[in-house]
Design a protein around this motif. Structure first.
Motif, PDB file in Angstrom:
ATOM      1  N   THR A 130       0.799  -1.224   0.000  1.00 23.55           N
ATOM      2  CA  THR A 130       0.000   0.000   0.000  1.00 23.55           C
ATOM      3  C   THR A 130       0.831   1.274   0.000  1.00 23.55           C
ATOM      4  N   ASN A 131       2.066   1.197   0.482  1.00 27.11           N
ATOM      5  CA  ASN A 131       2.928   2.381   0.497  1.00 27.11           C
ATOM      6  C   ASN A 131       4.400   1.966   0.397  1.00 27.11           C
ATOM      7  N   PRO A 132       4.773   1.381  -0.751  1.00 30.39           N
ATOM      8  CA  PRO A 132       6.166   0.934  -0.892  1.00 30.39           C
ATOM      9  C   PRO A 132       7.106   2.110  -1.097  1.00 30.39           C
ATOM     10  N   PRO A 133       8.413   1.917  -0.786  1.00 28.02           N
ATOM     11  CA  PRO A 133       9.004   0.669  -0.296  1.00 28.02           C
ATOM     12  C   PRO A 133       8.798   0.503   1.202  1.00 28.02           C
ATOM     13  N   GLN A 134       8.961  -0.717   1.659  1.00 32.41           N
ATOM     14  CA  GLN A 134       8.765  -1.011   3.071  1.00 32.41           C
ATOM     15  C   GLN A 134       9.932  -0.527   3.917  1.00 32.41           C
ATOM     16  N   PHE A 135      11.151  -0.559   3.339  1.00 37.89           N
ATOM     17  CA  PHE A 135      12.356  -0.266   4.116  1.00 37.89           C
ATOM     18  C   PHE A 135      13.147   0.903   3.538  1.00 37.89           C
ATOM     19  N   ASP A 136      13.900   1.551   4.419  1.00 37.14           N
ATOM     20  CA  ASP A 136      14.813   2.631   4.041  1.00 37.14           C
ATOM     21  C   ASP A 136      16.233   2.054   3.959  1.00 37.14           C
ATOM     22  N   LYS A 137      16.957   2.350   2.882  1.00 37.69           N
ATOM     23  CA  LYS A 137      18.299   1.789   2.683  1.00 37.69           C
ATOM     24  C   LYS A 137      19.406   2.610   3.343  1.00 37.69           C
ATOM     25  N   ILE A 138      19.061   3.565   4.168  1.00 41.50           N
ATOM     26  CA  ILE A 138      20.065   4.479   4.713  1.00 41.50           C
ATOM     27  C   ILE A 138      21.180   3.731   5.455  1.00 41.50           C
ATOM     28  N   ASN A 139      20.811   2.727   6.256  1.00 34.28           N
ATOM     29  CA  ASN A 139      21.829   1.967   6.998  1.00 34.28           C
ATOM     30  C   ASN A 139      22.672   1.105   6.067  1.00 34.28           C
ATOM     31  N   TYR A 140      22.017   0.507   5.090  1.00 33.40           N
ATOM     32  CA  TYR A 140      22.737  -0.329   4.127  1.00 33.40           C
ATOM     33  C   TYR A 140      23.796   0.487   3.385  1.00 33.40           C
ATOM     34  N   ARG A 141      23.406   1.665   2.928  1.00 35.00           N
ATOM     35  CA  ARG A 141      24.349   2.505   2.185  1.00 35.00           C
ATOM     36  C   ARG A 141      25.536   2.898   3.063  1.00 35.00           C
ATOM     37  N   ALA A 142      25.267   3.215   4.313  1.00 39.16           N
ATOM     38  CA  ALA A 142      26.345   3.619   5.220  1.00 39.16           C
ATOM     39  C   ALA A 142      27.292   2.456   5.517  1.00 39.16           C
ATOM     40  N   ILE A 143      26.733   1.266   5.744  1.00 38.11           N
ATOM     41  CA  ILE A 143      27.575   0.100   6.052  1.00 38.11           C
ATOM     42  C   ILE A 143      28.430  -0.272   4.845  1.00 38.11           C
ATOM     43  N   CYS A 144      27.854  -0.241   3.655  1.00 40.31           N
ATOM     44  CA  CYS A 144      28.618  -0.570   2.447  1.00 40.31           C
ATOM     45  C   CYS A 144      29.736   0.447   2.208  1.00 40.31           C
ATOM     46  N   LYS A 145      29.486   1.705   2.551  1.00 41.74           N
ATOM     47  CA  LYS A 145      30.535   2.714   2.418  1.00 41.74           C
ATOM     48  C   LYS A 145      31.666   2.422   3.396  1.00 41.74           C
ATOM     49  N   ASP A 146      31.313   1.983   4.602  1.00 41.76           N
ATOM     50  CA  ASP A 146      32.341   1.620   5.584  1.00 41.76           C
ATOM     51  C   ASP A 146      33.167   0.423   5.105  1.00 41.76           C
ATOM     52  N   ILE A 147      32.511  -0.546   4.474  1.00 41.16           N
ATOM     53  CA  ILE A 147      33.201  -1.765   4.042  1.00 41.16           C
ATOM     54  C   ILE A 147      34.085  -1.521   2.827  1.00 41.16           C
ATOM     55  N   PHE A 148      33.525  -0.854   1.816  1.00 39.75           N
ATOM     56  CA  PHE A 148      34.220  -0.735   0.529  1.00 39.75           C
ATOM     57  C   PHE A 148      34.851   0.630   0.275  1.00 39.75           C
ATOM     58  N   GLY A 149      34.441   1.635   1.062  1.00 32.62           N
ATOM     59  CA  GLY A 149      34.924   2.978   0.773  1.00 32.62           C
ATOM     60  C   GLY A 149      34.547   3.355  -0.646  1.00 32.62           C
ATOM     61  N   ASN A 150      35.493   3.916  -1.391  1.00 33.56           N
ATOM     62  CA  ASN A 150      35.233   4.266  -2.790  1.00 33.56           C
ATOM     63  C   ASN A 150      36.026   3.383  -3.750  1.00 33.56           C
ATOM     64  N   LYS A 151      36.228   2.122  -3.372  1.00 31.57           N
ATOM     65  CA  LYS A 151      36.889   1.173  -4.261  1.00 31.57           C
ATOM     66  C   LYS A 151      35.972   0.821  -5.432  1.00 31.57           C
ATOM     67  N   SER A 152      36.557   0.726  -6.599  1.00 27.23           N
ATOM     68  CA  SER A 152      35.808   0.326  -7.791  1.00 27.23           C
ATOM     69  C   SER A 152      35.899  -1.184  -7.976  1.00 27.23           C
ATOM     70  N   LEU A 153      35.127  -1.713  -8.926  1.00 30.48           N
ATOM     71  CA  LEU A 153      35.252  -3.123  -9.268  1.00 30.48           C
ATOM     72  C   LEU A 153      36.686  -3.434  -9.683  1.00 30.48           C
ATOM     73  N   LYS A 154      37.256  -2.544 -10.480  1.00 34.22           N
ATOM     74  CA  LYS A 154      38.630  -2.749 -10.945  1.00 34.22           C
ATOM     75  C   LYS A 154      39.607  -2.781  -9.778  1.00 34.22           C
ATOM     76  N   ASN A 155      39.428  -1.882  -8.805  1.00 38.95           N
ATOM     77  CA  ASN A 155      40.304  -1.868  -7.625  1.00 38.95           C
ATOM     78  C   ASN A 155      40.256  -3.207  -6.899  1.00 38.95           C
TER      79      ASN A 155
END
Length: 391
Positions: free
Chosen positions: A101-126
């Motif tokens: 009735t009102n998607p999306p169900q979840f906010d990705k704010i935490n996911y984006r922050a955790i992924c930034k902590d894990i990978f920083g700004n590394k590219s696929l090539k890096n």
């Protein structure tokens, strides 16, 4: 990659000495914790982390998270810790958010922050260059109306092949591939790579390896593929509920079509790769269907420490309880972990991950021959056909 580890891994897993090794990971939300238990057992058998001896990783959605962490030189135990942290934090409910009735169900704010902590700004090539591992990830581009393959292949200096998205940031790719519609906001134009037929990315990954960017070093007769499922719910819908589903029809069919389209596509790929059509390929699939018939084959692990499960052991789990395992239900994470441990022990006992799970060792349930015999007789009767409702 370590030469010594590569040699020992191939010996321990019964892989030809010169074979390339590809690990491919299905999507499946929190059920990815199931897959990680298999990886822990493989590392225990080999005696070294996967990133030291695997040649290529491929993944969709939660499988892409696991694959990217391998490329980031994380052991299976380290991946488990990071994954549990992700699972506990990424399903952040939106105010009044609802899948229907009102998607999306979840906010990705935490996911984006955790992924930034894990990978920083590394590219696929890096990541690919630092680990020596070739990379393959999927996401659906809604603007272009096509599946996007994010790839990086380590090549020799004379190669003229350039991976289109090799400079994309890894954290962008893992957000694109996990943005499941109704659960999460699209990543600009991208949605979850498993929305259509690529929840199991193994065929697309092999096509890329054998015929496109990896063709200089991969071929079907020099490759061993480990394809990992996330434990799948095979829906056996009671006959009376097909015409009259419980609840709203539109919700029933929305969930059914989304789940079954990716499951059927996965099974088609597995059946193709198990055939002789791709000559010389060493293909190994590890999957569990979430039903009593399959689970009763496994070691009977205790569930007494799980407060949200009525059963005391996995053999006591009912099909009704198993059907409740939702890709976004974090409360089911401990149960999926135990089921993964049980499958890891089962495989270790049966074949030590040295071959495909087939025949009596297969952990995926299908309808038996008696069902098909009854159906065949129905389809031969004109009176049965004419009696069926038309609306």
């Amino acid at each position: 990659m370590s030469t010594e580890s590569k040699i020992k891994a191939r010996q321990a897993l019964n892989i030809a000495p010169d074979n390339k090794i590809i690990f491919s990971f299905d999507g499946g939300g929190i059920r990815g914790i199931f897959t990680i238990q298999l990886l822990k057992k493989i590392e225990e058998i080999v005696g070294s982390p996967i990133y030291e001896w695997v040649d290529m990783v491929a993944g969709t959605s939660t499988g892409a998270i696991i694959a990217s962490l391998i490329a980031n030189k994380k052991s299976a135990l380290e991946i488990e810790t990071l994954y549990e942290d992700l699972a506990e934090n990424i399903f952040k409910e939106r105010f009044l958010g609802n899948r229907y009735t009102n998607p999306p169900q979840f906010d990705k704010i935490n996911y984006r922050a955790i992924c930034k902590d894990i990978f920083g700004n590394k590219s696929l090539k890096n990541l690919g260059e630092s680990s020596g591992i070739d990379l393959f990830f999927t996401a659906k581009d809604m603007v272009a109306g096509e599946e996007t393959f994010f790839t990086f292949f380590n090549k020799n200096e004379n190669s003229k092949v350039v991976d289109t998205y090799q400079d994309a940031l890894m954290r962008a790719v893992v957000e694109a591939t996990m943005s499941a519609p109704t659960y999460f906001q699209p990543f600009e134009r991208f949605i979850d790579g498993g929305t259509t037929v690529y929840n199991n990315p193994v065929m697309a990954a092999l096509m890329e390896a054998f015929h496109y960017n990896g063709k200089e070093k991969y071929s079907s007769d020099n490759t061993t593929v480990f394809s990992f499922g996330t434990a799948s719910l095979f829906r056996f819908v009671p006959l009376e509920e097909i015409a009259e589903p419980k609840g709203l029809d539109v919700l029933f069919w929305l969930d059914y079509v989304m789940d079954e389209s990716s499951k059927d596509a996965s099974e088609m790929q597995v059946n193709f790769l198990r055939s002789t059509l791709m000559r010389g390929l060493d293909f190994r699939r590890f999957q569990l269907s979430l039903d009593r018939k399959s689970i009763e084959k496994l070691p009977n692990k205790s569930l007494k420490k799980l407060d949200n499960i009525d059963a005391n052991s996995i053999h006591q789990l009912s099909n009704k309880e198993l059907a409740k395992i939702n890709m976004a239900d974090v409360k089911m994470l401990p149960l999926m972990k135990i089921l993964g441990e049980a499958v890891a022990d089962f495989v270790h006992d049966k074949n030590g991950f040295k071959s495909d799970l087939r025949g009596e060792n297969k952990l995926v349930t299908g309808m038996d021959s008696n069902y098909r015999e009854k159906l065949k007789k129905h389809l031969q009767k004109a009176s049965w056909i004419d009696h069926l409702p038309t609306a």
